[in-house]
Design a protein around this motif. Structure first.
Motif, PDB file in Angstrom:
ATOM      1  N   MET A 176      44.883  46.678  34.219  1.00  0.00           N
ATOM      2  CA  MET A 176      45.825  45.810  34.931  1.00  0.00           C
ATOM      3  C   MET A 176      47.082  46.567  35.315  1.00  0.00           C
ATOM      4  O   MET A 176      47.567  46.468  36.443  1.00  0.00           O
ATOM      5  CB  MET A 176      46.194  44.621  34.043  1.00  0.00           C
ATOM      6  N   VAL A 177      47.610  47.340  34.349  1.00  0.00           N
ATOM      7  CA  VAL A 177      48.819  48.105  34.639  1.00  0.00           C
ATOM      8  C   VAL A 177      48.537  49.138  35.722  1.00  0.00           C
ATOM      9  O   VAL A 177      49.320  49.315  36.655  1.00  0.00           O
ATOM     10  CB  VAL A 177      49.337  48.775  33.354  1.00  0.00           C
ATOM     11  N   TYR A 178      47.373  49.782  35.626  1.00  0.00           N
ATOM     12  CA  TYR A 178      47.036  50.759  36.656  1.00  0.00           C
ATOM     13  C   TYR A 178      46.932  50.069  38.012  1.00  0.00           C
ATOM     14  O   TYR A 178      47.378  50.598  39.026  1.00  0.00           O
ATOM     15  CB  TYR A 178      45.730  51.483  36.331  1.00  0.00           C
ATOM     16  N   GLY A 179      46.367  48.874  37.995  1.00  0.00           N
ATOM     17  CA  GLY A 179      46.210  48.139  39.239  1.00  0.00           C
ATOM     18  C   GLY A 179      47.538  47.870  39.933  1.00  0.00           C
ATOM     19  O   GLY A 179      47.711  48.182  41.100  1.00  0.00           O
ATOM     20  N   VAL A 180      48.519  47.332  39.196  1.00  0.00           N
ATOM     21  CA  VAL A 180      49.757  46.953  39.875  1.00  0.00           C
ATOM     22  C   VAL A 180      50.706  48.119  40.067  1.00  0.00           C
ATOM     23  O   VAL A 180      51.494  48.124  40.999  1.00  0.00           O
ATOM     24  CB  VAL A 180      50.511  45.815  39.157  1.00  0.00           C
ATOM     25  N   LEU A 181      50.643  49.118  39.202  1.00  0.00           N
ATOM     26  CA  LEU A 181      51.680  50.149  39.223  1.00  0.00           C
ATOM     27  C   LEU A 181      51.130  51.541  39.503  1.00  0.00           C
ATOM     28  O   LEU A 181      51.890  52.475  39.702  1.00  0.00           O
ATOM     29  CB  LEU A 181      52.403  50.150  37.860  1.00  0.00           C
ATOM     30  N   LYS A 182      49.835  51.711  39.529  1.00  0.00           N
ATOM     31  CA  LYS A 182      49.195  53.024  39.653  1.00  0.00           C
ATOM     32  C   LYS A 182      49.738  53.976  38.580  1.00  0.00           C
ATOM     33  O   LYS A 182      50.019  55.139  38.837  1.00  0.00           O
ATOM     34  CB  LYS A 182      49.411  53.632  41.034  1.00  0.00           C
ATOM     35  N   LEU A 183      49.930  53.425  37.390  1.00  0.00           N
ATOM     36  CA  LEU A 183      50.490  54.216  36.298  1.00  0.00           C
ATOM     37  C   LEU A 183      49.546  54.151  35.113  1.00  0.00           C
ATOM     38  O   LEU A 183      49.060  53.082  34.756  1.00  0.00           O
ATOM     39  CB  LEU A 183      51.851  53.648  35.877  1.00  0.00           C
ATOM     40  N   LEU A 210      50.384  33.312  39.781  1.00  0.00           N
ATOM     41  CA  LEU A 210      50.717  34.612  39.197  1.00  0.00           C
ATOM     42  C   LEU A 210      49.597  35.612  39.471  1.00  0.00           C
ATOM     43  O   LEU A 210      49.848  36.758  39.860  1.00  0.00           O
ATOM     44  CB  LEU A 210      50.932  34.457  37.687  1.00  0.00           C
ATOM     45  N   GLY A 211      48.352  35.150  39.282  1.00  0.00           N
ATOM     46  CA  GLY A 211      47.221  36.042  39.540  1.00  0.00           C
ATOM     47  C   GLY A 211      47.193  36.502  40.980  1.00  0.00           C
ATOM     48  O   GLY A 211      46.940  37.674  41.273  1.00  0.00           O
ATOM     49  N   LYS A 212      47.513  35.580  41.855  1.00  0.00           N
ATOM     50  CA  LYS A 212      47.532  35.916  43.274  1.00  0.00           C
ATOM     51  C   LYS A 212      48.591  36.981  43.546  1.00  0.00           C
ATOM     52  O   LYS A 212      48.350  37.953  44.257  1.00  0.00           O
ATOM     53  CB  LYS A 212      47.841  34.651  44.076  1.00  0.00           C
ATOM     54  N   SER A 213      49.787  36.780  42.942  1.00  0.00           N
ATOM     55  CA  SER A 213      50.818  37.785  43.212  1.00  0.00           C
ATOM     56  C   SER A 213      50.462  39.109  42.565  1.00  0.00           C
ATOM     57  O   SER A 213      50.779  40.174  43.104  1.00  0.00           O
ATOM     58  CB  SER A 213      52.206  37.306  42.789  1.00  0.00           C
ATOM     59  N   MET A 214      49.761  39.076  41.417  1.00  0.00           N
ATOM     60  CA  MET A 214      49.326  40.339  40.811  1.00  0.00           C
ATOM     61  C   MET A 214      48.387  41.071  41.753  1.00  0.00           C
ATOM     62  O   MET A 214      48.507  42.279  41.967  1.00  0.00           O
ATOM     63  CB  MET A 214      48.632  40.071  39.478  1.00  0.00           C
ATOM     64  N   ARG A 215      47.456  40.321  42.334  1.00  0.00           N
ATOM     65  CA  ARG A 215      46.517  40.990  43.244  1.00  0.00           C
ATOM     66  C   ARG A 215      47.247  41.516  44.476  1.00  0.00           C
ATOM     67  O   ARG A 215      46.949  42.596  44.982  1.00  0.00           O
ATOM     68  CB  ARG A 215      45.408  40.021  43.638  1.00  0.00           C
ATOM     69  N   ALA A 216      48.233  40.744  44.930  1.00  0.00           N
ATOM     70  CA  ALA A 216      48.979  41.189  46.112  1.00  0.00           C
ATOM     71  C   ALA A 216      49.744  42.471  45.817  1.00  0.00           C
ATOM     72  O   ALA A 216      49.700  43.436  46.590  1.00  0.00           O
ATOM     73  CB  ALA A 216      49.945  40.085  46.549  1.00  0.00           C
ATOM     74  N   VAL A 217      50.429  42.502  44.645  1.00  0.00           N
ATOM     75  CA  VAL A 217      51.187  43.706  44.289  1.00  0.00           C
ATOM     76  C   VAL A 217      50.246  44.882  44.139  1.00  0.00           C
ATOM     77  O   VAL A 217      50.559  46.013  44.527  1.00  0.00           O
ATOM     78  CB  VAL A 217      51.995  43.465  43.000  1.00  0.00           C
ATOM     79  N   ALA A 218      49.068  44.619  43.566  1.00  0.00           N
ATOM     80  CA  ALA A 218      48.121  45.707  43.362  1.00  0.00           C
ATOM     81  C   ALA A 218      47.664  46.288  44.693  1.00  0.00           C
ATOM     82  O   ALA A 218      47.517  47.505  44.832  1.00  0.00           O
ATOM     83  CB  ALA A 218      46.922  45.215  42.571  1.00  0.00           C
ATOM     84  N   SER A 219      47.458  45.438  45.690  1.00  0.00           N
ATOM     85  CA  SER A 219      46.907  46.011  46.918  1.00  0.00           C
ATOM     86  C   SER A 219      47.994  46.657  47.774  1.00  0.00           C
ATOM     87  O   SER A 219      47.733  47.647  48.436  1.00  0.00           O
ATOM     88  CB  SER A 219      46.120  44.973  47.702  1.00  0.00           C
TER      89      SER A 219
END
Lengths: 305, 474
Positions: free
Chosen positions: A27-34, A177-186
């Motif tokens: 999850m962290v890698y998904g949103v932050l590429k970290l 929240l899940g939607k915004s997580m996916r948005a931030v990730a993409s």
């Protein structure tokens, strides 16, 4: 045959623990590429929180409250404590480095992992501590079928993990929240322009991922009985392997990957060799990298120019 | 994000004005004039003179260790600093060198504790270093498939796998958990290096020669290509930079330097143990490189010296106090301007401390019954000042957590509030130091090394001597 089933059950239990840690990584890698190297140490902190909850309520041999309540309190405190720790890490260490060269947050993560490990060493000493699970969850409970033994703890790990994974899936797919997580990730910038509070989303991602690692820490303490300040390193490495095998950034991938790694480890422990089980996991990682770097569920990365 | 419509020359006029004045400008001018080989000669001279002045064997060993870590940081810099590959398996190369040397210089290859290769250093070291280069090529070939972050974790696993291998594979040759000991002294052409001072000079020669070679490499076509690759891999490959070849080269060169460090380490210690190559040592090498400045040769050397000497000072209870309070004082003096504010803060810390001590002492005399962990001058100076209760361990633990929270608060605040928050924080730091941190110097050292990584990355990512690097963020 019974040994075979036993191996599968053991593999599923450890696999679920790896999967819970891997979810935080992915999850962290998904949103932050970290890559959050300190994630394994968050799991270790969770295990310590669980240990001190047992001590607080009279110690394993003389518990002052019923066991289910104890478990509930352990899970609640470990997930709250680890969640806050993860949020604090993001807020104070990673956020200032968000636009720094890629290598900077990785080095910071390495430093955090090291500091956490040694802080626990300073506070609680370096010796191994034991949950002594059998004194409050007796061996006689659980399913016994000839030589096959499935402990209550194992059943609980499977149940809790499945519930948490389903919950996470619902959270990511169904909620705002899940939607915004996916948005931030993409695409973080585009998400920000569309009015999504990126900082809040990233903070909550860390909170959820770390809370799950905390729960995994408590459950590993219950299942394996032994915790020390260094358990986070190897568990973190294996969970990361799980995340990569499943396809980093993919949530079902982390679950499947975790269970796959758990099964591989358990089979190599019972049928091949105890010393080399870590090396076998490493071999799987290398093989995945060479054959299918995007993992089982991942999409091949696109390079943006 | 630069504002639109500002001329670059105009925008940078302030920068030119702040270019420096007084001694700083002079220093910068001198720095620009002196060539690289003159600097190297100066370093050699200083090293040789220092060698003459080191009389104590312990000090000589510390001097050797600091040069060894400088050497290791130089090697790590090739992959991490120049090629931008986060190589967390560097410790495996270091261990490979040490074990390689140990196998060739002991009875490991013989049978029943006798026989063995017993090669001279002039034979064994080149063999081991070249083999490490090949090992690096193999790791590099795996690395080709991976982008930055994956690479980090796979190499971290390589380090772990190395530990598993030396612990479990062929205990007859590699010694298992007991390691290999009783190695031959470093010998070649009839000469031997045995004393710590001898190893110090050997390490000095290696560091100087290596720094020279690395400088030439850095300014060569290869060095420029590495930096292009680091800053933007896609653009570099579009400009026909052979990306894959360069990555493998960076790994391989780094591995060779790491293995060279390993051989010298094993020869000096005359033994190798699996515990010499744990994650802790890796973090230590990273701390050297990061503190000195990633990508800078001089920085890597300086970082090696500073971190090793600091580590050594921390481990002795007498010196640790001076280092700790000295660092706090330096931080306050350099960060708080003008001097009036500084005077307020320092006065505030003293006043706050005495007030806190008096209040707590009045409430309960047991709460101030303990004596500070530092001995000597510092111990007597702060004895009536810091609060150390009868059971310092528990109290110190709480104080440690409070200290971390206080530091976070200080970082978050600005202006006058920050100044005010600094006062209790410094006092808490002193109390925590006297009651807990100095009691476990080994753990404190580890925490400090981890903190170096975090703080340097947050406050000054270019380290002491590096140049600030701007990366285009996509």
């Amino acid at each position: 045959m019974q040994e075979f089933i036993q191996t599968i059950v053991n593999g599923l239990t450890t696999g679920c623990l790896y999967a819970l840690i891997a979810l935080g990584y992915t999850m962290v890698y998904g949103v932050l590429k970290l890559l959050n190297f300190a994630h394994g140490d968050v799991y270790m902190v969770g295990a310590y929180i669980g240990y001190f909850v047992i001590r607080w309520f009279g110690g394993p041999a003389a518990l002052t409250i019923p066991v289910p309540l104890l478990l509930l309190i352990m899970f609640a405190l470990a997930s709250a404590g680890c969640g806050l720790l993860g949020m604090a890490m993001e807020r104070f260490a990673y956020r200032p480095l968000r636009d720094a060269p890629r290598i900077a947050p990785l080095i910071t993560a390495l430093g955090i992992s090291f500091v956490l490990e040694n802080t626990i060493l300073l506070l609680f000493g370096g010796f191994t501590r034991s949950y002594q699970t059998p004194s409050f969850i007796p061996f006689s409970t659980g399913i016994h079928w000839g030589a096959l033994r499935i402990d209550v703890v194992q059943i609980m790990i499977l149940a809790v993990s499945v519930v948490m994974m389903l919950g996470l899936r619902a959270l990511v797919n169904r909620t705002t929240l899940g939607k915004s997580m996916r948005a931030v990730a993409s695409d973080r910038e585009a998400a920000e322009m569309l009015g999504i509070n990126v900082n809040r989303t990233i903070s909550l991602t860390f909170l959820i991922g770390s809370a799950m690692a905390g729960v995994a820490g408590v459950m590993s303490g219950l299942a394996f009985n032994q915790i020390s300040n260094t358990i986070g390193f190897l568990a973190g490495l294996k969970a990361f392997t799980a995340a990569v095998v499943g396809g980093i950034g993919s949530i079902p991938g982390a679950m499947i990957g975790g269970i796959f790694i758990g099964l591989c480890e358990s089979f190599s422990l019972s049928y091949i060799s105890t010393e080399y089980s870590d090396l076998i996991v490493f071999g799987i990682l290398i093989a995945t990298m060479l054959i299918r770097p995007q993992g089982i569920f991942g999409q091949p990365p696109l390079q943006k120019v | 994000m630069s504002p639109i419509g500002v001329d670059e020359w105009v925008a940078r006029s302030g920068e030119r004005r702040d270019d420096g004045s007084g001694w700083r400008k002079l220093l910068a001018r001198a720095d620009a004039r002196v060539g690289w080989w003159q600097r190297l000669a100066l370093v050699t001279l200083v090293g040789l003179v220092a060698g003459q002045l080191l009389s104590n064997v312990n000090v000589q060993t510390v001097a050797f260790n600091s040069l060894l870590y400088a050497l290791l940081a130089l090697g790590l810099n090739i992959a991490v600093g120049w090629a931008g590959l986060l190589d967390l398996g560097y410790i495996a190369f270091f261990g490979f060198g040490a074990y390689g040397y140990a196998v060739f210089s002991s009875t490991a290859l013989g049978s029943d504790g006798s026989g063995g290769a017993h090669l001279a250093a002039i034979e064994s070291i080149p063999i081991v270093v070249v083999a490490a280069g090949v090992f690096g090529v193999i790791i590099g070939l795996i690395a080709l498939r991976l982008s930055g972050d994956y690479l980090a974790i796979v190499t971290l696993f390589v380090g772990q796998a190395f530990m598993e291998v030396v612990n479990n594979v062929d205990p007859g040759t590699l010694g298992g958990v007991n390691g290999l000991f009783g190695l031959d002294p470093l010998h070649s052409f009839g000469g031997r290096v045995e004393s710590p001072l001898g190893f110090y000079y050997l390490a000095l020669i290696l560091v100087v020669v290596l720094a020279g070679i690395l400088h030439l490499l850095d300014t060569s076509r290869t060095g420029r290509a590495w930096r292009a690759l680091r800053d933007d891999e896609l653009a570099a490959s579009a400009m026909t930079v052979p990306v894959n070849k360069l990555k493998v080269m960076a790994f391989s060169f780094g591995a060779m330097v790491g293995a060279l460090g390993g051989t010298v380490f094993a020869a000096e210690q005359t033994s190798v143990f699996p515990t010499n190559f744990t994650e802790n040592i890796l973090i230590l090498i990273y701390a050297c490189l990061v503190l000195g400045g990633v990508g800078s040769i001089a920085g890597a050397i300086l970082g090696g010296l500073v971190v090793t000497i600091g580590e050594q000072m921390l481990s002795s209870p007498h010196d640790a106090g001076y280092l700790f309070y000295g660092l706090i004082l330096i931080a306050l003096v350099t960060r708080i301007r003008p001097w009036r504010k500084l005077a307020v803060v320092l006065g505030g810390v003293v006043g706050f401390g005495f007030a806190a001590h008096a209040i707590v002492g009045a409430i309960s005399s047991a709460a101030v019954a303990g004596s500070p962990g530092s001995g000597g001058f510092i111990g007597s100076a702060v004895g009536d000042y810091v609060i150390v209760p009868g059971n310092p361990a528990t109290y110190g633990n709480i104080l440690y957590v409070v200290l971390i929270c206080a530091l976070i608060v200080v970082v978050r605040l600005h202006g006058t509030r920050r100044l005010l928050a600094v006062i209790p924080t410094v006092y808490i730091a002193a109390c925590c130091w006297e009651s807990r941190l100095i009691v476990n110097p080994a753990i404190t050292t580890q925490i400090m090394i981890g903190a170096i990584l975090i703080v340097t990355m947050a406050a000054r990512p270019e380290g002491l001597l590096g140049k600030r690097r701007v990366e285009t963020v996509l």
